[in-house]
Design a protein around this motif. Structure first.
Motif, PDB file in Angstrom:
ATOM      1  N   SER A 161      34.129  -2.890 -45.378  1.00  0.00           N
ATOM      2  CA  SER A 161      34.610  -2.143 -44.209  1.00  0.00           C
ATOM      3  C   SER A 161      36.054  -2.501 -43.883  1.00  0.00           C
ATOM      4  O   SER A 161      36.825  -1.662 -43.418  1.00  0.00           O
ATOM      5  CB  SER A 161      33.699  -2.384 -43.000  1.00  0.00           C
ATOM      6  N   SER A 165      38.887   0.311 -43.844  1.00  0.00           N
ATOM      7  CA  SER A 165      39.483   0.605 -42.536  1.00  0.00           C
ATOM      8  C   SER A 165      41.003   0.717 -42.570  1.00  0.00           C
ATOM      9  O   SER A 165      41.579   1.492 -41.811  1.00  0.00           O
ATOM     10  CB  SER A 165      39.078  -0.451 -41.513  1.00  0.00           C
ATOM     11  N   VAL A 169      43.144   3.313 -40.269  1.00  0.00           N
ATOM     12  CA  VAL A 169      43.988   2.805 -39.192  1.00  0.00           C
ATOM     13  C   VAL A 169      45.442   3.248 -39.367  1.00  0.00           C
ATOM     14  O   VAL A 169      46.143   3.520 -38.402  1.00  0.00           O
ATOM     15  CB  VAL A 169      43.889   1.258 -39.128  1.00  0.00           C
ATOM     16  N   HIS A 267      34.872   6.851 -39.591  1.00  0.00           N
ATOM     17  CA  HIS A 267      36.220   7.004 -39.037  1.00  0.00           C
ATOM     18  C   HIS A 267      36.300   6.514 -37.596  1.00  0.00           C
ATOM     19  O   HIS A 267      37.276   5.896 -37.184  1.00  0.00           O
ATOM     20  CB  HIS A 267      36.671   8.471 -39.144  1.00  0.00           C
ATOM     21  N   LEU A 270      35.800   2.470 -37.705  1.00  0.00           N
ATOM     22  CA  LEU A 270      36.811   1.694 -38.445  1.00  0.00           C
ATOM     23  C   LEU A 270      38.226   2.102 -38.098  1.00  0.00           C
ATOM     24  O   LEU A 270      39.177   1.549 -38.604  1.00  0.00           O
ATOM     25  CB  LEU A 270      36.586   1.841 -39.969  1.00  0.00           C
TER      26      LEU A 270
END
Length: 272
Positions: A161, A165, A169, A267, A270
């Motif tokens: 994860s 991520s 981000v 989405h 994360l």
């Protein structure tokens, strides 16, 4: 921060966020082949041309433009946390790497000294208690992830994860996340969604398992390596991976996912 661990075909047909120990060698070679009609000669991780990679300075601008503009199909691939951490142990800790040396130089001697881990001797070929050593390695992996000691966590055992991520981000969005355990099905979804200079027939693609042969053979079924304490440690480290990517925490022997990945949920959770 940009897009670490991101690869893109030179034709800009697809973008892939690498997650270590999740079929990344095979995926990279498929991407390379789809552009050039041939595989990269060697480990695709070593390729410095023929594939855009965030690690290459000249690739930054095209990757940034395509990802932020969502101009290409973006995907990644995940794997059962139990088999992934086990694979990391046999490849990176017990195995001799392709440069003929131990992974990260002083790492293995540190583990032998501080955690009492055995790795099968100098060449990784000797008999040793795999289960006992793996469980000690798990303590070390937890220490690196929870307290960043005796070193920062390594990309091969840090949570999936976390890898997934960074792409979100920093402004990316995935079109597809699929399972290593259902590789052909997942990769076919990607190939069906894109146009590539060269066609790819998945049934004819070899598996590029670059870690194969590095270390000793696994002597037991996956579930034998995980007792109650080990399962607790794995859940402590990879809880988010189990939840988001729908793997079975209760049964280490079940490598298959128990649900479908919800991209919106990934989405949302994360993207913080």
């Amino acid at each position: 921060m940009g897009f670490p661990g991101t690869w893109m075909t030179t034709s800009e047909s697809m973008v892939y966020r690498v997650v270590p120990k999740c079929a990344c060698s095979t995926i990279g070679q498929i991407m390379f082949y789809s552009d050039h009609g041939e595989f990269f000669d060697g480990d695709v991780h070593d390729a410095t041309a023929g594939l855009h990679k965030w690690a290459l300075e000249d690739s930054h601008a095209p990757i940034e433009r395509v990802v932020r503009g969502h101009e290409a199909y973006a995907f990644t691939c995940v794997r059962n946390p139990y088999s992934r951490i086990l694979s990391s142990f046999f490849d990176k800790i017990c195995g001799i790497q392709r440069n003929g040396k131990r992974y990260r130089g002083k790492l293995v001697p540190l583990l032998v000294q501080k955690y009492g881990i055995e790795v099968g001797g100098e060449d990784g070929k000797q008999e040793f208690d795999q289960i006992k050593s793996f469980r000690r390695f798990l303590l070390f992996a937890r220490d690196t992830i929870r307290w960043r000691r005796p070193m920062d966590p390594d990309i091969h055992w840090s949570a999936m994860s976390g890898h997934v991520s960074t792409f979100i981000v920093n402004g990316g969005r995935y079109d597809h996340i699929f399972f290593t355990e259902k590789f052909n099905e997942g990769m076919q979804t990607v190939l069906d969604a894109v146009e590539t200079p060269h066609g790819v027939t998945l049934d004819e693609i070899p598996r590029f398992n670059e870690s194969q042969g590095h270390g000793p053979e696994r002597a037991h079924p996956v579930e034998d390596y995980f007792d109650d304490l080990s399962m607790h440690l794995v859940y402590e480290i990879y809880k988010r991976d189990f939840v988001l990517f729908k793997y079975d925490f209760e049964n280490p022997g079940n490598k298959m996912p128990i649900g479908e990945i919800d991209l919106d949920e990934v989405h949302a959770k994360l993207g913080d």
